[in-house]
Design a protein around this motif. Sequence first.
Motif, PDB file in Angstrom:
ATOM      1  N   LYS A 180      41.407  43.122  73.006  1.00  0.00           N
ATOM      2  CA  LYS A 180      40.299  43.256  73.950  1.00  0.00           C
ATOM      3  C   LYS A 180      40.278  42.018  74.843  1.00  0.00           C
ATOM      4  O   LYS A 180      40.428  40.892  74.375  1.00  0.00           O
ATOM      5  CB  LYS A 180      38.963  43.412  73.208  1.00  0.00           C
ATOM      6  N   GLY A 181      40.051  42.255  76.122  1.00  0.00           N
ATOM      7  CA  GLY A 181      40.053  41.135  77.065  1.00  0.00           C
ATOM      8  C   GLY A 181      41.442  40.742  77.507  1.00  0.00           C
ATOM      9  O   GLY A 181      41.602  39.739  78.209  1.00  0.00           O
ATOM     10  N   LEU A 182      42.455  41.533  77.127  1.00  0.00           N
ATOM     11  CA  LEU A 182      43.833  41.178  77.478  1.00  0.00           C
ATOM     12  C   LEU A 182      44.076  41.264  78.984  1.00  0.00           C
ATOM     13  O   LEU A 182      44.737  40.398  79.564  1.00  0.00           O
ATOM     14  CB  LEU A 182      44.827  42.087  76.751  1.00  0.00           C
ATOM     15  N   VAL A 183      43.520  42.319  79.611  1.00  0.00           N
ATOM     16  CA  VAL A 183      43.742  42.516  81.051  1.00  0.00           C
ATOM     17  C   VAL A 183      43.219  41.344  81.871  1.00  0.00           C
ATOM     18  O   VAL A 183      43.964  40.748  82.663  1.00  0.00           O
ATOM     19  CB  VAL A 183      43.140  43.847  81.537  1.00  0.00           C
ATOM     20  N   PRO A 184      41.917  40.957  81.694  1.00  0.00           N
ATOM     21  CA  PRO A 184      41.469  39.764  82.435  1.00  0.00           C
ATOM     22  C   PRO A 184      42.211  38.513  81.982  1.00  0.00           C
ATOM     23  O   PRO A 184      42.357  37.559  82.740  1.00  0.00           O
ATOM     24  CB  PRO A 184      39.968  39.671  82.121  1.00  0.00           C
ATOM     25  N   GLY A 185      42.703  38.529  80.721  1.00  0.00           N
ATOM     26  CA  GLY A 185      43.485  37.398  80.240  1.00  0.00           C
ATOM     27  C   GLY A 185      44.788  37.256  81.002  1.00  0.00           C
ATOM     28  O   GLY A 185      45.235  36.144  81.303  1.00  0.00           O
ATOM     29  N   ILE A 186      45.400  38.407  81.327  1.00  0.00           N
ATOM     30  CA  ILE A 186      46.639  38.384  82.104  1.00  0.00           C
ATOM     31  C   ILE A 186      46.372  37.837  83.497  1.00  0.00           C
ATOM     32  O   ILE A 186      47.140  37.030  84.025  1.00  0.00           O
ATOM     33  CB  ILE A 186      47.247  39.803  82.184  1.00  0.00           C
ATOM     34  N   PHE A 187      45.240  38.284  84.093  1.00  0.00           N
ATOM     35  CA  PHE A 187      44.864  37.716  85.384  1.00  0.00           C
ATOM     36  C   PHE A 187      44.592  36.224  85.238  1.00  0.00           C
ATOM     37  O   PHE A 187      44.873  35.429  86.139  1.00  0.00           O
ATOM     38  CB  PHE A 187      43.613  38.419  85.936  1.00  0.00           C
ATOM     39  N   GLY A 188      44.072  35.863  84.073  1.00  0.00           N
ATOM     40  CA  GLY A 188      43.745  34.463  83.824  1.00  0.00           C
ATOM     41  C   GLY A 188      44.953  33.569  83.670  1.00  0.00           C
ATOM     42  O   GLY A 188      44.821  32.341  83.678  1.00  0.00           O
ATOM     43  N   VAL A 189      46.124  34.176  83.511  1.00  0.00           N
ATOM     44  CA  VAL A 189      47.351  33.382  83.466  1.00  0.00           C
ATOM     45  C   VAL A 189      47.471  32.567  84.750  1.00  0.00           C
ATOM     46  O   VAL A 189      48.057  31.477  84.766  1.00  0.00           O
ATOM     47  CB  VAL A 189      48.583  34.306  83.293  1.00  0.00           C
ATOM     48  N   SER A 190      46.865  33.089  85.810  1.00  0.00           N
ATOM     49  CA  SER A 190      46.889  32.376  87.091  1.00  0.00           C
ATOM     50  C   SER A 190      46.237  31.006  86.969  1.00  0.00           C
ATOM     51  O   SER A 190      46.603  30.070  87.679  1.00  0.00           O
ATOM     52  CB  SER A 190      46.184  33.195  88.180  1.00  0.00           C
ATOM     53  N   HIS A 191      45.260  30.902  86.055  1.00  0.00           N
ATOM     54  CA  HIS A 191      44.573  29.620  85.863  1.00  0.00           C
ATOM     55  C   HIS A 191      45.565  28.547  85.400  1.00  0.00           C
ATOM     56  O   HIS A 191      45.660  27.476  86.001  1.00  0.00           O
ATOM     57  CB  HIS A 191      43.461  29.765  84.831  1.00  0.00           C
ATOM     58  N   GLY A 192      46.294  28.867  84.330  1.00  0.00           N
ATOM     59  CA  GLY A 192      47.285  27.915  83.830  1.00  0.00           C
ATOM     60  C   GLY A 192      48.393  27.659  84.825  1.00  0.00           C
ATOM     61  O   GLY A 192      48.886  26.538  84.952  1.00  0.00           O
ATOM     62  N   ALA A 193      48.765  28.730  85.557  1.00  0.00           N
ATOM     63  CA  ALA A 193      49.835  28.588  86.541  1.00  0.00           C
ATOM     64  C   ALA A 193      49.424  27.646  87.664  1.00  0.00           C
ATOM     65  O   ALA A 193      50.192  26.761  88.068  1.00  0.00           O
ATOM     66  CB  ALA A 193      50.212  29.956  87.112  1.00  0.00           C
ATOM     67  N   VAL A 194      48.201  27.823  88.162  1.00  0.00           N
ATOM     68  CA  VAL A 194      47.696  26.951  89.236  1.00  0.00           C
ATOM     69  C   VAL A 194      47.573  25.520  88.729  1.00  0.00           C
ATOM     70  O   VAL A 194      47.948  24.564  89.411  1.00  0.00           O
ATOM     71  CB  VAL A 194      46.329  27.452  89.750  1.00  0.00           C
ATOM     72  N   GLN A 195      47.044  25.380  87.508  1.00  0.00           N
ATOM     73  CA  GLN A 195      46.866  24.042  86.936  1.00  0.00           C
ATOM     74  C   GLN A 195      48.201  23.318  86.789  1.00  0.00           C
ATOM     75  O   GLN A 195      48.330  22.156  87.183  1.00  0.00           O
ATOM     76  CB  GLN A 195      46.192  24.143  85.573  1.00  0.00           C
ATOM     77  N   PHE A 196      49.194  23.985  86.229  1.00  0.00           N
ATOM     78  CA  PHE A 196      50.499  23.352  86.036  1.00  0.00           C
ATOM     79  C   PHE A 196      51.180  23.055  87.365  1.00  0.00           C
ATOM     80  O   PHE A 196      51.836  22.024  87.512  1.00  0.00           O
ATOM     81  CB  PHE A 196      51.394  24.235  85.158  1.00  0.00           C
ATOM     82  N   MET A 197      51.020  23.961  88.319  1.00  0.00           N
ATOM     83  CA  MET A 197      51.624  23.735  89.628  1.00  0.00           C
ATOM     84  C   MET A 197      51.050  22.471  90.265  1.00  0.00           C
ATOM     85  O   MET A 197      51.795  21.607  90.748  1.00  0.00           O
ATOM     86  CB  MET A 197      51.370  24.930  90.551  1.00  0.00           C
ATOM     87  N   VAL A 198      49.725  22.345  90.251  1.00  0.00           N
ATOM     88  CA  VAL A 198      49.065  21.171  90.835  1.00  0.00           C
ATOM     89  C   VAL A 198      49.445  19.912  90.061  1.00  0.00           C
ATOM     90  O   VAL A 198      49.768  18.872  90.653  1.00  0.00           O
ATOM     91  CB  VAL A 198      47.534  21.344  90.840  1.00  0.00           C
ATOM     92  N   TYR A 199      49.424  20.004  88.724  1.00  0.00           N
ATOM     93  CA  TYR A 199      49.750  18.857  87.871  1.00  0.00           C
ATOM     94  C   TYR A 199      51.174  18.360  88.139  1.00  0.00           C
ATOM     95  O   TYR A 199      51.413  17.152  88.309  1.00  0.00           O
ATOM     96  CB  TYR A 199      49.590  19.262  86.411  1.00  0.00           C
ATOM     97  N   GLU A 200      52.112  19.284  88.187  1.00  0.00           N
ATOM     98  CA  GLU A 200      53.510  18.914  88.414  1.00  0.00           C
ATOM     99  C   GLU A 200      53.717  18.339  89.815  1.00  0.00           C
ATOM    100  O   GLU A 200      54.472  17.380  89.997  1.00  0.00           O
ATOM    101  CB  GLU A 200      54.415  20.137  88.223  1.00  0.00           C
ATOM    102  N   GLN A 201      53.042  18.927  90.811  1.00  0.00           N
ATOM    103  CA  GLN A 201      53.193  18.429  92.170  1.00  0.00           C
ATOM    104  C   GLN A 201      52.617  17.025  92.320  1.00  0.00           C
ATOM    105  O   GLN A 201      53.172  16.182  93.035  1.00  0.00           O
ATOM    106  CB  GLN A 201      52.520  19.375  93.168  1.00  0.00           C
ATOM    107  N   LEU A 202      51.507  16.767  91.626  1.00  0.00           N
ATOM    108  CA  LEU A 202      50.924  15.430  91.664  1.00  0.00           C
ATOM    109  C   LEU A 202      51.883  14.414  91.054  1.00  0.00           C
ATOM    110  O   LEU A 202      52.068  13.314  91.591  1.00  0.00           O
ATOM    111  CB  LEU A 202      49.584  15.421  90.909  1.00  0.00           C
ATOM    112  N   LYS A 203      52.510  14.786  89.940  1.00  0.00           N
ATOM    113  CA  LYS A 203      53.491  13.888  89.319  1.00  0.00           C
ATOM    114  C   LYS A 203      54.702  13.686  90.233  1.00  0.00           C
ATOM    115  O   LYS A 203      55.204  12.570  90.373  1.00  0.00           O
ATOM    116  CB  LYS A 203      53.942  14.449  87.967  1.00  0.00           C
TER     117      LYS A 203
END
Length: 305
Positions: A180-203
């Motif tokens: 349950k909640g898997l579908v919004p969880g899949i959309f929520g993968v964008s959260h980690g993706a955005v975070q890692f992208m910003v984190y890596e670019q800052l480094k």
Amino acid sequence: MSVVTKTALDTDVSILNHIKYEHFVAGISGGVTSTLILHPLDVIKIRFAVHDGRLQTTPRYSGIWNAFTTIFRQEGPRGLYRGVVPNVWGAGSSWGLYFLFYTTIKTKIQKGNANTALSPGQHLLAASEAGVMTLFLTNPLWVVKTRLCLQYGGSSQQYKGMVDALVKIYRADGVRGYYKGLVPGIFGVSHGAVQFMVYEQLKNEYTKHYNVPISTKLDTVQYLSFAALSKFIAAGVTYPYQVVRARLQNQHYSYKGSFDCITQTWKYEGWRGFYKGLGTNLLRVTPATMITFVTYENVSHFLMK
């Protein structure tokens, strides 16, 4: 051996060569450390998120401090740590698997050269793939954590602990109950993706500015700053999915699905309903991310030596 078989075998071996257990151990260390320190805020955030103003049995709090003191007074210290076991398991395994998958995919894109700078799109792709794989493996633990956090006086469904919750959820809903909640969880993968992208670019920008290899170990202050900034950006962009996921996992109210949850939230609460618990979330996830990333970076660099 055919050319196709040989190529497939070479690809598998190539991927296996990029897998480093150090990243898995370092990720677990960071996730467990931050969870043990900040779990009470997670309990409060979830209770804020599922309160839609219609279900009378759902506790109502006037603010973060009121929620903290009310839960402590009515339920004791255990109330603030409801769901901590699956949260530790979930956070530890999630961060461990995420960093393992992410660094493996990233290293493969870099062709084994850790000092090859990737583009924002490549970081986004690697983080998204890692996030989806991690979610499918850990979603059952997040369902259990949410339900344990939502146990309070008058709850119709009571769980004795993580194992009991896993058994009862399976008896009531089967395997589907764990997702349950898997579908919004899949959309929520964008959260980690955005975070890692910003984190890596800052480094990347930091190491580029000081003309040092991107694999260089930075100071703790840099890791803390980059982690906090990346989390703020990612949370502001993707938080609504967390509200939807928590409501779908809530055992006290039933929605027909993600779209029904989104529709009802918008109808009765407007856009503000999708950001309930955001303040608590930022108060928790920002220091949690800082602790997780600093622990991960230091442990991984230590182990990689």
